[in-house]
Structure formats: structure tokens, C-alpha cells
Design an enzyme around this catalytic site. Structure first.
Site, short mmCIF file in Angstrom:
data_model
loop_
_atom_site.label_atom_id
_atom_site.label_comp_id
_atom_site.label_asym_id
_atom_site.label_seq_id
_atom_site.Cartn_x
_atom_site.Cartn_y
_atom_site.Cartn_z
N ASP A 42 -40.35 -18.51 14.23
CA ASP A 42 -40.29 -17.19 14.88
C ASP A 42 -41.31 -17.15 16.02
O ASP A 42 -42.37 -17.78 15.92
CB ASP A 42 -40.63 -16.11 13.85
CG ASP A 42 -40.00 -14.78 14.18
OD1 ASP A 42 -39.15 -14.30 13.41
OD2 ASP A 42 -40.35 -14.19 15.23
N LEU A 72 -36.29 -27.67 19.67
CA LEU A 72 -37.08 -27.78 18.44
C LEU A 72 -36.68 -29.08 17.75
O LEU A 72 -35.48 -29.38 17.62
CB LEU A 72 -36.75 -26.58 17.54
CG LEU A 72 -37.42 -26.51 16.17
CD1 LEU A 72 -38.93 -26.29 16.30
CD2 LEU A 72 -36.82 -25.37 15.33
N TYR A 154 -27.26 -8.22 25.25
CA TYR A 154 -27.14 -8.50 23.82
C TYR A 154 -25.67 -8.82 23.45
O TYR A 154 -25.38 -9.87 22.89
CB TYR A 154 -27.63 -7.28 23.03
CG TYR A 154 -27.62 -7.46 21.53
CD1 TYR A 154 -28.57 -8.27 20.89
CD2 TYR A 154 -26.69 -6.79 20.73
CE1 TYR A 154 -28.58 -8.41 19.51
CE2 TYR A 154 -26.71 -6.93 19.35
CZ TYR A 154 -27.65 -7.73 18.74
OH TYR A 154 -27.66 -7.87 17.36
N LYS A 158 -24.43 -12.55 22.63
CA LYS A 158 -23.92 -12.91 21.30
C LYS A 158 -22.49 -13.45 21.40
O LYS A 158 -22.10 -14.32 20.62
CB LYS A 158 -23.95 -11.68 20.39
CG LYS A 158 -25.35 -11.26 19.97
CD LYS A 158 -25.91 -12.19 18.89
CE LYS A 158 -27.21 -11.67 18.32
NZ LYS A 158 -27.77 -12.53 17.28
N TYR A 168 -18.84 -26.31 19.89
CA TYR A 168 -19.47 -27.40 19.13
C TYR A 168 -18.60 -27.80 17.94
O TYR A 168 -18.51 -28.97 17.58
CB TYR A 168 -20.88 -27.00 18.65
CG TYR A 168 -21.96 -27.42 19.61
CD1 TYR A 168 -22.21 -26.70 20.78
CD2 TYR A 168 -22.74 -28.55 19.36
CE1 TYR A 168 -23.20 -27.09 21.67
CE2 TYR A 168 -23.73 -28.94 20.24
CZ TYR A 168 -23.95 -28.21 21.40
OH TYR A 168 -24.93 -28.61 22.28
N1 LIG Z 1 -30.11 -5.50 11.59
C1 LIG Z 1 -28.86 -5.33 11.95
O1 LIG Z 1 -28.28 -4.27 11.69
C2 LIG Z 1 -28.10 -6.44 12.66
C3 LIG Z 1 -26.76 -6.19 13.00
C4 LIG Z 1 -26.05 -7.20 13.65
C5 LIG Z 1 -26.64 -8.42 13.93
N2 LIG Z 1 -27.93 -8.62 13.58
C6 LIG Z 1 -28.51 -9.93 13.92
O2 LIG Z 1 -29.29 -10.43 12.86
C7 LIG Z 1 -30.43 -11.13 13.38
C8 LIG Z 1 -31.70 -10.56 12.76
O3 LIG Z 1 -31.81 -9.20 13.10
P1 LIG Z 1 -32.95 -8.25 12.52
O4 LIG Z 1 -32.36 -6.92 12.34
O5 LIG Z 1 -33.63 -8.91 11.41
O6 LIG Z 1 -33.88 -8.14 13.81
P2 LIG Z 1 -35.42 -8.49 14.01
O7 LIG Z 1 -35.75 -8.12 15.40
O8 LIG Z 1 -36.24 -7.89 12.91
O9 LIG Z 1 -35.42 -10.06 13.83
C9 LIG Z 1 -35.23 -10.96 14.87
C10 LIG Z 1 -36.31 -12.01 14.77
O10 LIG Z 1 -36.12 -12.98 15.80
C11 LIG Z 1 -37.38 -13.26 16.40
N3 LIG Z 1 -37.13 -13.72 17.75
C12 LIG Z 1 -36.68 -13.03 18.82
N4 LIG Z 1 -36.58 -13.82 19.89
C13 LIG Z 1 -36.98 -15.05 19.50
C14 LIG Z 1 -37.11 -16.30 20.15
N5 LIG Z 1 -36.80 -16.44 21.47
N6 LIG Z 1 -37.57 -17.36 19.44
C15 LIG Z 1 -37.89 -17.23 18.13
N7 LIG Z 1 -37.79 -16.08 17.47
C16 LIG Z 1 -37.34 -15.00 18.14
C17 LIG Z 1 -38.14 -11.95 16.33
O11 LIG Z 1 -39.53 -12.09 16.48
C18 LIG Z 1 -37.73 -11.44 14.95
O12 LIG Z 1 -38.57 -11.92 13.95
C19 LIG Z 1 -30.38 -10.99 14.90
O13 LIG Z 1 -29.82 -12.15 15.45
C20 LIG Z 1 -29.47 -9.81 15.10
O14 LIG Z 1 -28.79 -9.90 16.34
C21 LIG Z 1 -28.68 -7.66 12.96
#
Ligand SMILES: NC(=O)c1ccc[n+]([C@@H]2O[C@H](COP(=O)([O-])OP(=O)(O)OC[C@H]3O[C@@H](n4cnc5c(N)ncnc54)[C@H](O)[C@@H]3O)[C@@H](O)[C@H]2O)c1
Length: 321
Positions: A42, A72, A154, A158, A168
Site C-alpha cells: 500500500d 513490483l 475512476y 476501472k 492478458y
Molecule cells: N468500498 C466500496 O464500496 C467499493 C466499491 C467498488 C469498488 N471498490 C474497489 O475496492 C478497492 C478497495 O476499496 P476501499 O473501499 O477499500 O478503498 P480504500 O481507499 O480504503 O482502499 C484503497 C487502498 O489502495 C491504496 N492505494 C491507492 N493508490 C495506491 C497506489 N498507487 N499504490 C498502492 N496503494 C494504493 C490506498 O492507500 C488504500 O489503502 C478499490 O479498488 C475500489 O475501487 C470499492
């Protein structure tokens, strides 16, 4: 015997990108409970060390600060790619970085998976459907997305990541899983990320006005985080032919106004509900069709809204003190 032991070990090292975020931290916990070796990567953009601090003493847990827009090199067997800011406030703060995280992040993680022959799961989103013209949304719906609006970094990021995953898969026969996640809530949501559940709870606990955008008749479906994590783990375990995309979320719909009223009642808050204009491109309805998840791995959400909200309210009560 020997062979099966080697195979079990070979599936044990799991990389979770975005592992210090809201969903990622719960996923790391769950994978450790399943006796996996978990590498949490992260850059702490929206996630925090605190979200995983209780895991740092676990011998099978490792935390690495790294930005997925850079390559990575690690050795793992499975990858959950969750890294990406998920709330409009955070992903619109630096939209170019958001697209880079989605697209370059996907390219880097897919490259890693290809080198390692690892199965890789992408945390995609219901936002790929945009402002949908069909309800509920099924996986074969192509979406109605604005490519040039403030949410596009976003939504289109996505969508492009999904494209890369499927290229891929077709070009390199990589084992992929694409999850389209709908609104998920629970403890460790960011308190200031503007997402509706955390917003309303924080406003209710502070006794400030609860802001409902529009007239509150727009509906959302809310999935509790433990249900979502269970689905991600089951999806990763599906046979290599199964790629998705697959909707994961709670099909039970509530209006935003109902949600606000429930939270006011549960927190015994004196907050007033106030109405503000709807932001650009905010969809009026969002509901997953989860028949594919039901069929493929017998999954459906179990935690009722009241129960999930109670856990989330308790979390915010503890952290806002
Ligand atoms: N929470 C929801 O309702 C929801 C809905 C649809 C999709 N998602 C997807 O699920 C995933 C997690 O979402 P979440 O709600 O836990 O959000 P969140 O923001 O809490 O988690 C995202 C994490 O990614 C890290 N991050 C961001 N950019 C980064 C980078 N360039 N390199 C490394 N780490 C990075 C952030 O620091 C964070 O810890 C995301 O991909 C989000 O798009 C979440």
C-alpha cells in the site's frame, strides 16, 4: 502426497495491493485466518497503518510501502489487486494519479502475475455501469459512462483495467478474476471520504446536519464488508476457466433517505436531515443482479443492514473520540 503438499504451499503466498485500505484490511485478516502468507502492499494514500496495526505482530503478515504505478518484484501465488482510491473525494483529488493507479497499476500487477503464473483478481466496480439504463445491472450490460466528466478518471480507469485483464487472459492465458464490487460499508471506512454510509454516521454522531443529495429517493444497495470479503475469497477459489466479470454486492435496495433516517434512529441523534443538489453524473439507481455469484459459488450477502450499521456505528464511536 508430496505433490499435494507442494501444491498447498504453492497457493499460500498472497499479495493484497491496497491491503491497508478499508476492504483490503478485512481481506488481509480473512486470508491470515485461512493460514495464508499475506503480503500487504500500500502507498497509504487513503489507507493507513492503523488499519493493519493489529496484524503487524502476525508472523505470516508483511506490510510493504509501495506505489503500484511502479513495477513490483515479489514472489507470490495469488494477487488481489485492490489498490485504488475508491471514494469520489479521494479519486477526484488527483484524477491523473487515479487513472495511473488503475491502468499502470493493473499493467504492473498483470505483468507480475504473468511472470509468476499467479491467479490475479481485480477489484473492479459497479461504476463501470455508469448511470445504468437497465435495473438491476447484470454483468452483460456494457454501461452508460461519461468519458470526460469528473468521475471518469475512476470509472474509465476501472473499465480500462478490466480491458487489460481480459487481454492478458486472451493473449497470455493468464488466470484472471474480475469482481464488480457494489457499495460496501463497514468498520475502517475513511471518516471523511464523503461516502454515504460513513458521511451519515459521522454527521449523526457529531449531531451536525445530515446532507442528503437530491430528494433522497435515489436508491443504493449496501453490502457489509465481511460478506464482500467472503465473496472475494470464493471467487479467487473458482476454477481457472472462470474469469467473471461478476457482480458482488447486496441486491436489497434502500433509498438514501431511508438510510439517513435509520442512522438517525440507531444513533439516537438530534441531527436534522437537509437536502442539497445532486452532484454531476450521480446515478439515480444502483442495484446488482447477483445470480451469477449465487450460481457460481453459492454466495449471497448474509448481514442485515441494521446489524452491519451497528458494527460500523460502534467503530466510528470508538475512533471519533
Ligand atoms: N468500498 C466500496 O464500496 C467499493 C466499491 C467498488 C469498488 N471498490 C474497489 O475496492 C478497492 C478497495 O476499496 P476501499 O473501499 O477499500 O478503498 P480504500 O481507499 O480504503 O482502499 C484503497 C487502498 O489502495 C491504496 N492505494 C491507492 N493508490 C495506491 C497506489 N498507487 N499504490 C498502492 N496503494 C494504493 C490506498 O492507500 C488504500 O489503502 C478499490 O479498488 C475500489 O475501487 C470499492
Amino acid at each position: 502426497m508430496e505433490g499435494s503438499r507442494v501444491r498447498t504451499l504453492a497457493e499460500d503466498r498472497v499479495l493484497v495491493t491496497g491491503g491497508a485500505g478499508f476492504i483490503g484490511s478485512h481481506l488481509c485478516e480473512r486470508l491470515l485466518a485461512l493460514s495464508k502468507d499475506v503480503l500487504c502492499v500500500d502507498n497509504f494514500y487513503t489507507g493507513t497503518r492503523t488499519n493493519v496495526s493489529h496484524l503487524l505482530r502476525e508472523p505470516h503478515f508483511e506490510l510493504m510501502r509501495h506505489d503500484v504505478t511502479f513495477p513490483l518484484y515479489v514472489e507470490v501465488d495469488r494477487i488481489y489487486n485492490l489498490a485504488c482510491p475508491a471514494s469520489p473525494i479521494h479519486y477526484q483529488f488527483d484524477p491523473v494519479q487515479t487513472t495511473k493507479t488503475s491502468v499502470h497499476g493493473a499493467i504492473n500487477m498483470l505483468g507480475l502475475a504473468k511472470r509468476l503464473k499467479a491467479t490475479i483478481l481485480q477489484a473492479s466496480t459497479s461504476e463501470v455501469y455508469g448511470d445504468p439504463k437497465t435495473h438491476p445491472q447484470r454483468e452483460d450490460y456494457w454501461g452508460n459512462v461519461n468519458p470526460i466528466g469528473p468521475r471518469s478518471c475512476y470509472d474509465e480507469g476501472k473499465r480500462c483495467a478490466e480491458t487489460l485483464f481480459f487481454d492478458y487472459y486472451r493473449q497470455h492465458r493468464l488466470a484472471i478474476k474480475v469482481a464488480r464490487i457494489f457499495n460496501t460499508y463497514g468498520p475502517r471506512m475513511h471518516p471523511n471520504d464523503g461516502r454515504v454510509v460513513s458521511n451519515f454516521i459521522v454527521q449523526a454522531l457529531k449531531g451536525t446536519d445530515i446532507t442528503v443529495y437530491g430528494d433522497g429517493s435515489q436508491t443504493r444497495s449496501f453490502c457489509y464488508v465481511s460478506d464482500l470479503v467472503e465473496a472475494l475469497v470464493r471467487l479467487m477459489d473458482t476454477s481457472s476457466e472462470f474469469t467473471g466479470p461478476i457482480n458482488l454486492g447486496n441486491p436489497k435496495e434502500f433509498t438514501i433517505l431511508e438510510l439517513a433516517e435509520t442512522i438517525v434512529r440507531m444513533t439516537a441523534s438530534r441531527s436534522k436531515i437537509v437536502f442539497k443538489p445532486l452532484p454531476t453524473d450521480d446515478p439515480v439507481q444502483r442495484q446488482p443482479d447477483i445470480s451469477l455469484a449465487r450460481r457460481e459459488f453459492a454466495w449471497e450477502p448474509k448481514v442485515p443492514l441494521d446489524e452491519g450499521l451497528r458494527e460500523t456505528i460502534d467503530y466510528f464511536k470508538r475512533t471519533l473520540q
